[in-house]
Write a protein that holds these residues in place. Structure first.
Motif, mmCIF file in Angstrom:
data_model
loop_
_atom_site.group_PDB
_atom_site.id
_atom_site.type_symbol
_atom_site.label_atom_id
_atom_site.label_comp_id
_atom_site.label_asym_id
_atom_site.label_seq_id
_atom_site.Cartn_x
_atom_site.Cartn_y
_atom_site.Cartn_z
ATOM 1 N N GLU A 1 0.818 -1.219 0.000
ATOM 2 C CA GLU A 1 0.000 0.000 0.000
ATOM 3 C C GLU A 1 0.847 1.262 0.000
ATOM 4 O O GLU A 1 0.307 2.361 -0.038
ATOM 5 C CB GLU A 1 -0.913 0.023 1.238
ATOM 6 N N GLU B 1 -8.550 15.557 -5.630
ATOM 7 C CA GLU B 1 -7.191 15.038 -5.520
ATOM 8 C C GLU B 1 -6.284 16.095 -4.932
ATOM 9 O O GLU B 1 -6.430 17.279 -5.229
ATOM 10 C CB GLU B 1 -6.671 14.615 -6.905
ATOM 11 N N ARG C 1 -2.977 12.420 -4.895
ATOM 12 C CA ARG C 1 -3.672 11.325 -4.231
ATOM 13 C C ARG C 1 -5.160 11.646 -4.117
ATOM 14 O O ARG C 1 -5.527 12.766 -3.782
ATOM 15 C CB ARG C 1 -3.128 11.102 -2.815
ATOM 16 N N ALA D 1 -12.063 1.259 -5.945
ATOM 17 C CA ALA D 1 -11.538 1.651 -7.247
ATOM 18 C C ALA D 1 -11.346 3.162 -7.322
ATOM 19 O O ALA D 1 -10.277 3.641 -7.712
ATOM 20 C CB ALA D 1 -12.487 1.171 -8.351
ATOM 21 N N ASN E 1 -8.681 4.399 -4.729
ATOM 22 C CA ASN E 1 -7.442 3.641 -4.674
ATOM 23 C C ASN E 1 -7.177 3.110 -3.273
ATOM 24 O O ASN E 1 -6.133 3.355 -2.677
ATOM 25 C CB ASN E 1 -6.273 4.519 -5.144
ATOM 26 N N GLN F 1 -7.488 -0.192 -0.293
ATOM 27 C CA GLN F 1 -7.394 -1.637 -0.147
ATOM 28 C C GLN F 1 -8.675 -2.152 0.496
ATOM 29 O O GLN F 1 -9.283 -1.458 1.318
ATOM 30 C CB GLN F 1 -6.207 -2.010 0.738
#
Lengths: 256, 256
Positions: B75, B151, B155, B212, B215, B217
């Motif tokens: 990650e 963003e 990120r 998705a 981004n 986990q």
DNA sequence: TATAATTGTCTATATCACTAGACAAATTTT
DNA sequence: AAAATTTGTCTAGTGATATAGACAATTATA
């Protein structure tokens, strides 16, 4: 927008569960069912789709769905009846208002018939960096820490640690135990009114202490609110960290 | 109060992980390490305790700890170096302000060097119950839905769906794509100023779409804010649902 | 340079999670 | 009464998760 039973007219449906993620399929499905209920997809006492339908919906074996359901039955969210179906028991989430005049009891009026705060423990300690900053004191100043749990209709809805300058609020633990109210306790010390100066919210998985304190199942989520309350002249009186079980509580930010 | 490396002088330590909970041990340990980092137990570039120490701390096999660490390395949170140790990479959580004048870009100034909003899709649809209520329209009225991602420094920090009355804001999707700013887009339609009327916060596990879009986990947590923005005369202009990755963002409630 | 500390890799074994299929038990529908 | 629907139980097999131990590879320390 519910997840269960959504029709997508032949389109490929985002299956919504991930394998090899470290979270078992039955736990993911249980969480999604909880989410669907919270989103209002099912009325109270409404029937869940049959196990075979759910299994097909999620692309898993019927036994996997059964694991999810049995976990939720264990949690008191569902009731399964052989031959009939599986039914929704759970109540809606409480909406906890947060604003300039955040008060536990008054905030939940109308949504619950009964609510109160239980004092679990209290202690005098020296202020950590974080607490000292919040209360605008020198690091190491003596402070009183109260550990409390908020309950509404017999269910735990919050778990808080709060700090007060020890010199100014000596004995507030006893008063708190007696009155069961932060507002009433502060009034004894001459604080007739107080305002919320700052609130920082975050969310995380419940740790072992949360699970025990709030009667949650492993994997549950807690909302964490770190707040400073000040008197009307801007002087900090309380620094607090409150944990809310996300499955039972939502936070409604009201006008400040 | 961090979890890792806490000393308890012989007392039995709350082991903090649960077996047979539906969440694998390595995932639980990974989450706790993340939480510890977020809580500030480790400076950036600081070394994690060695694997054997962590294994003892959590009462699991060293291989299990290694699974947790390798997930976090994947990650981008940790960096492991053979012979040296395992080191913390991750940045602090962004503090996203929410108040009467919640604005994406200005809110994150000072914390990031760059931020912008990307328009993913837009569509005209008839208002659902929820959207109609938020915008104070009749159910079924045509509305424009914008799907956007915020963003910061490359990120993803937020993922939002927002709705606007179609008649009043026809073409706002094109303007949004051009300007990359909600505030600027609304100004084109004569809305020079707007205020946050209501915000409701909740938290849940990220679903497949969140994973998705942001981004993340599997097993990650998202904060969900449902809000209504109004003009200065109280007329609703925007209804929105925004999802924030809890591991990267905290919400700071500012004075309204 | 030798030793200790630490991460990386390998093998083996046991347990949990998931799949597959069959059938029983209870309830509702025909 | 019979059929269909739905939950409950059982057996068996497969893959992921976790434990245990040994040793290699790399880096820091004495």
């Amino acid at each position: 927008m519910g997840v269960i039973g959504a029709k997508m007219a032949g389109q490929q449906m985002a299956s919504s569960i991930e394998r090899r993620s470290g979270v078992s399929l039955w736990r993911q499905i249980a969480d999604q069912i909880l989410h669907s209920i919270a989103a209002g997809d099912f009325a109270e006492n409404a029937a869940l789709p049959p196990e075979v339908a759910l299994a097909e919906r999620y692309g898993v074996n019927r036994h996997t769905v059964r694991s999810a359901i049995s976990a939720l039955v264990q949690e008191g969210v569902l009731r399964a009846e052989q031959g009939r179906g599986t039914f929704v028991l759970s109540r809606k989430r409480l909406s906890y208002p947060i604003g300039a005049r955040t008060r536990f009891s008054t905030g939940l009026q109308g949504q619950t018939s009964e609510r109160h705060i239980v004092l679990l423990t209290s202690a005098v300690e020296s202020a950590s960096q974080r607490v000292a900053e919040g209360l605008d004191l020198a690091r190491g100043t003596e402070v009183i820490r109260l550990e409390t749990r908020g309950e509404a209709d017999g269910r735990p809805v919050s778990r808080a640690a709060s700090w007060y300058e020890a010199k100014r609020f000596a004995g507030i633990d006893a008063v708190m135990a007696e009155t069961g109210s932060i507002t009433a306790s502060l009034r004894r010390f001459g604080v007739d009114d107080y305002l919320r100066q700052s609130t920082v919210l975050s969310a995380r998985h419940a740790d072992a202490a949360d699970l025990a304190d709030l009667n949650l199942q492993p994997g549950a989520i807690v909302l964490v609110a770190v707040a400073v309350n000040v008197t009307t002249d801007g002087r900090p009186v309380q620094f607090s960290e409150t944990r809310f079980p996300a499955e039972r509580v939502e936070l409604k930010l009201s006008a400040l």
